[in-house]
Design a protein around this motif. Structure first.
Motif, PDB file in Angstrom:
ATOM      1  N   GLY A 330       0.787  -1.232   0.000  1.00  0.00           N
ATOM      2  CA  GLY A 330       0.000   0.000   0.000  1.00  0.00           C
ATOM      3  C   GLY A 330       0.811   1.269   0.000  1.00  0.00           C
ATOM      4  N   TYR A 363      -3.107  -1.442  -6.143  1.00  0.00           N
ATOM      5  CA  TYR A 363      -3.919  -2.065  -5.094  1.00  0.00           C
ATOM      6  C   TYR A 363      -4.433  -3.432  -5.561  1.00  0.00           C
ATOM      7  CZ  TYR A 363      -4.198   2.119  -2.108  1.00  0.00           C
ATOM      8  OH  TYR A 363      -3.907   3.167  -1.263  1.00  0.00           O
ATOM      9  N   GLU A 369      -5.064  -3.391   1.057  1.00  0.00           N
ATOM     10  CA  GLU A 369      -5.683  -2.084   1.288  1.00  0.00           C
ATOM     11  C   GLU A 369      -6.955  -1.891   0.453  1.00  0.00           C
ATOM     12  OE1 GLU A 369      -4.918   0.246   3.444  1.00  0.00           O
ATOM     13  OE2 GLU A 369      -3.161  -0.759   4.256  1.00  0.00           O
TER      14      GLU A 369
END
Length: 977
Positions: A330, A363, A369
């Motif tokens: 992240g 991501y 995340e």
């Protein structure tokens, strides 16, 4: 001996074959040597720092455990190897395997009797910790009790060994939800570790940090929490290797906590200093360094320093991509998200879209995340919608909704931000009714929590970060749905300023100082947490019988909550008033406004400006297609103009006339001209797009630029402006009380009276005190110019109010010690006539401050800088505080939100009305404006008109032609309750 030869020896030893005695002795000696070597290796590994590199330590212990099981070794050796391996597994978060190894160690220890006593407390402590992580609460509690008993028997209550057992005890309390008991156990463990372990032992810093985290979960005293975190950070920096993973974690937690409290200027200063320290240590682009860069980028965004935030985010992306193996999940997509936010704020939507697309891709690749991905998808949908790429915008919007539908991926804490994006998308998609259905419940729930009697200060700050945009958007959606009463309600919530937050923080301080009140508030929090638990269980339970039982329990709990709220409101009305600022109805405000008075509420949205004007006839509004970035650019142009030399009276080529006109027409749109042209007095909120400029200096129409500047169509010519903290009433201190006011004035400090060596050597490498408080540059302080006219200014103000009722301290008497000694609660009017500094204005200053006379050798409490935090701790009961100094209306730094620095501190200390400055003020001009304003007010004018008349008088003084420049006549602003 190799592993192979040990196996060969073991096989041979089990055969029934006669051997010579000397051969048997040799093998015994070799076995003793192997055991001794393994014993030493286990002792050495036990002493190692398992926190710093858990993967490395796990590999070490796996080899030791395998060696210990590879022959018929003593049970003590095998037990300690199993325990060490279990602990390493525990710190690697492999809890099921850790439990198996610790259980194995317990089984072996049971066969050893007293031989296991020296390390039994450690075995039981980790058995408790592992059981807790495995959800076995009863086992965890039992093991913790045994661990404390074992440590007490052999080592005593006051020992490092007892500290480890208390660590386990703290976790059992934490799991049980008894946070105060967890805090007490953890902080006791921290004290024991500090007293009995070497400073270099990682467990000292770790326990200090855990104590601070536990304190943050329990206490409303956020200053105390920050003190704990600063202590842990300082200790870690002093005693752990600079690249120690735990040290970086502690430091980042410290700065994150300050960010949660809205102290972004301090976060920036500390992050920059930490980066410099890491650079000195030669760490390069390690994970701890990258994390600090991420923290810095976030703090710059929070302060509106978009260009700097963008530079840091882009540099972080480059550094992290070069060292991707060191990047935590992240980190890079978050940096792309920060860059996108900066670009959005700057109006560069195409660049923002590129970074958001990359953040989403990362991501998805990392499968980490989900919250970050959902937020990025929503932002991308909004940006692409504005760019006209509606098809892809709709795809991202649908994906975000799918991600956000899972509560596990989108915690309740972040739901309001998500719903805000959702409402923004819907309303700009031409669906205002659908947007209202999303926005209204979100806004009401968020406002209810913000104004709750049980909210913590950190919650208030966190909520305020999303409150303003959420309420502003909801107000706009209400207007589109022809709901003026609801629009005004949410507009007030959107414009709750940082000064109103200071009132809420004063309420927090009141509860900290009153144990009876603190107990009631604690009970209310516990009941509300219980209610959330009931609601969660009701959602998850299927059986109707269980639901009915829980519903009854929740009904009884809700009745208890209402009883607690009623009791707090009855017994502690001051706390209730501070924590729940009154939101007026539209009817109440229109009825209270007098002829000629008007309230102006500017609501700046990302892509448009909404102006709400209210007078006795009701509410009217208009929207202008002015993006927030353009509005900020005009405000910035105007602010820069105020820094021009006042000696140059040719404003036509210098002053940003077009920007001033744009801002005027955004605040007072031509479509609403009949309403605003009829007004002669304007009430403005203490926050929002226009809070950093004096509205009186706006130009109201086009004009002949050959006119003398004093004849330009300044708003000042026909309107007085008053900034209000609360929009719910417009009462002012009556003239009869004003005539009785007692006065305390302090100024004209002797800044050059103390030699530089009395302060820290600012050229040396920053120490820990410099990192966490700031050591101001004594030479810069001593070099500040004298302010000879401020002494007479204070005496003139005293004479205007009634000299026999005043106290004036100047020169060597104008010290911090004198301020603390005076009973400031006995004075109705306070005036500080001195230099005002913002964070970073002199080296080492990390918060705003007023300059007073330093006392040589008397430490930081009398260093000549009365800082915002020191001001907030004062006890003031003043109707009026006059800050006749530079930048007293500025934020924590030059680019922070207005009124968030010294003004916020004085409000928190108890001041009700403030006269302060937006920028640097000439010494002679400050004196004229403040004295004339006070004199006019003492003669019966309301304060807003008193300031306006003082400014007009100054502007039209023929002996001071440069006074026609608003940089000279417009710096002061009046802020009232």
């Amino acid at each position: 001996m190799t592993h192979f030869s040990k196996l060969g020896w073991f096989a041979a030893a089990t055969m029934v074959v006669p051997m010579p005695v000397t051969a048997m002795d040799t093998l015994a000696d070799e076995n003793d040597a192997v055991i001794a070597a393994l014993d030493n290796a286990i002792d050495a590994a036990t002493a190692r720092d398992v926190f710093n590199t858990p993967e490395t330590e796990l590999a070490v212990w796996e080899r030791l455990y395998t060696r210990a099981r590879g022959a018929d070794h003593p049970a003590d050796l095998m037990a300690r190897a199993a325990l060490g391996y279990g602990i390493a597994l525990y710190y690697s978060e492999r809890y099921e395997e850790a439990e198996a190894r610790v259980d194995e160690a317990r089984t072996l220890a049971a066969t050893l009797g007293q031989a296991a006593d020296p390390w039994r407390y450690r075995l039981l402590s980790y058995a408790s910790l592992v059981a807790g992580e495995r959800g076995k609460q009863d086992q965890s509690k039992a093991f913790a009790e045994e661990a404390r008993a074992s440590a007490k028997t052999l080592y005593g209550e006051d020992s490092a060994e007892m500290g480890l057992a208390l660590n386990a005890t703290a976790l059992t309390h934490w799991i049980a939800g008894d946070l105060p008991a967890a805090r007490d156990a953890m902080c006791h463990a921290a004290d024991l570790a500090e007293a009995h372990l070497p400073a270099s032992d990682y467990m000292v810093s770790n326990n200090m940090f855990s104590c601070a985290v536990a304190e943050s979960m329990v206490s409303d005293d956020d200053d105390k929490v920050i003190e704990y975190l600063a202590r842990a950070s300082a200790f870690a920096l002093a005693n752990l290797p600079a690249d120690h993973s735990r040290m970086g974690y502690i430091f980042n937690s410290h700065t994150n906590m300050m960010g949660r409290l809205g102290r972004h200027g301090e976060v920036e200063a500390l992050s920059r200093k930490a980066i410099n320290l890491y650079a000195d240590a030669g760490l390069g682009d390690t994970l701890v360094v990258l994390n600090v860069h991420s923290t810095l980028s976030g703090s710059l965004l929070a302060q509106g320093k978009l260009e700097q935030a963008l530079d840091v985010a882009l540099a972080l992306i480059e550094k992290a991509e070069r060292r991707s193996a060191l990047s935590s999940p992240g980190l890079i997509p978050q940096a792309h998200g920060n860059a996108a936010q900066a670009y959005i704020g700057m109006g560069k939507l195409r660049e923002a879209a590129d970074h958001l697309r990359e953040a989403i891709r990362l991501y998805q690749t990392e499968k980490s995340e989900m919250l970050g991905m959902a937020t990025s998808q929503m932002r991308a949908a909004l940006v692409l919608q504005k760019l006209g790429e509606r098809e892809q915008a709709a795809e991202y919007f649908a994906s975000a909704l799918e991600t956000g539908a899972d509560p596990g991926k989108l915690p309740d804490l972040r739901r309001p931000s998500f719903d805000l994006f959702r409402a923004q998308y819907l309303v700009r998609d031409g669906r205002p009714q659908a947007a209202w259905a999303v926005a209204e419940p979100m806004a009401r729930a968020q406002a209810e929590r913000f104004l709750s009697l049980s909210a913590k200060r950190s919650e208030l700050v966190a909520l305020q970060g999303t409150l303003a945009p959420a309420m502003a958007e909801t107000a706009y959606i209400a207007l589109l749905n022809d709901k003026p009463d609801e629009a005004f309600h949410f507009a007030q919530l959107a414009l709750l300023s940082e000064l109103a937050l200071a009132d809420l923080q004063s309420g927090m301080r009141l509860s900290n100082d009153r144990p009876e009140l603190a107990a009631l508030v604690g009970d209310l929090r516990q009941a509300e947490r219980k209610s959330l638990g009931f609601q969660k269980q009701l959602r998850e339970m299927g059986a109707q019988e269980q639901q009915d039982r829980l519903a009854q329990e929740e009904e009884a709990n809700q009745a208890h909550i209402q009883q607690l709220k009623s009791r707090i409101a009855r017994d502690w009305p001051q706390y209730t008033a501070l924590l729940t600022p009154r939101i007026a109805s539209l009817d109440e405000v229109t009825a209270a406004l007098r002829p000629g008075e008007m309230m102006a509420l500017p609501i700046a949205l990302g892509d448009r400006m909404v102006s709400v004007l209210i007078d006795r006839d009701g509410l009217d509004w208009a929207e202008t297609d002015i993006p927030a970035a353009s509005l900020r650019a005009d405000v910035r142009s105007l602010r820069q103009a105020y820094d021009f030399s006042a000696a140059d009276t040719d404003l036509a080529d210098q002053f940003p006339i077009e920007a001033s006109r744009h801002l005027h027409d955004a605040l007072f749109p031509p479509a609403l001209a009949p309403k605003h042209k009829a007004a002669n007095r304007v009430f403005m909120p203490a926050s929002g797009a226009f809070a950093t400029i004096p509205v009186a200096s706006l130009l109201t129409r086009d004009f002949d630029r050959s006119l003398e500047p004093r004849d330009w169509p300044w708003l000042l010519a026909d309107k007085s402006v008053q900034v209000r903290v609360s929009l719910s009433d417009n009462k002012e201190t009556p003239p009869e009380r004003r005539a009785e006011m007692r006065f305390f004035g302090i100024g004209n400090p002797a800044t050059g009276a103390v030699s530089a060596p009395a302060f820290a050597d600012t050229e040396s490498r920053p120490g820990l005190s410099d990192l966490f408080r700031g050591t101001p540059d004594a030479r810069a302080l001593a070099d500040l110019p004298a302010l000879p006219e401020t002494g007479e200014e204070l005496r003139e103000i005293a004479r205007a109010l009634g000299e026999d009722r005043g106290m004036v301290l100047t020169g060597g008497n104008a010290t911090e010690a004198a301020v603390r000694k005076a009973d400031l609660s006995a004075y109705d009017v306070l005036a500080f006539a001195t230099h005002g500094l913002v964070s970073g204005e002199i080296n080492g200053l990390i918060e705003p401050a007023l300059v007073l006379t330093p006392i040589e050798g008397d430490g930081s409490e009398n260093d000549g800088l009365l800082t915002a935090s020191e001001i907030a701790a004062l006890q003031i009961d003043a109707d009026w505080v006059i800050l006749s100094a530079c930048n007293t209306g500025a934020g924590d730094s030059a680019s922070s939100p207005s009124y968030s620095g010294l003004a916020r501190a004085f409000r928190q200390a108890g001041a009700r009305s403030l006269l302060l400055s937006h920028w640097r003020v000439r010494d002679d001009v400050a004196s004229r404006l403040t004295v004339a304003t006070v004199r006019n007010a003492a003669r019966g004018m309301d304060r807003a008109e008193a300031l306006r008349q003082a400014q007009i008088e100054l502007m039209r003084d023929p002996d001071l032609p440069e006074a026609a420049n608003p940089a000279v006549w417009a710096p002061f602003v009046l802020i009232d309750d």
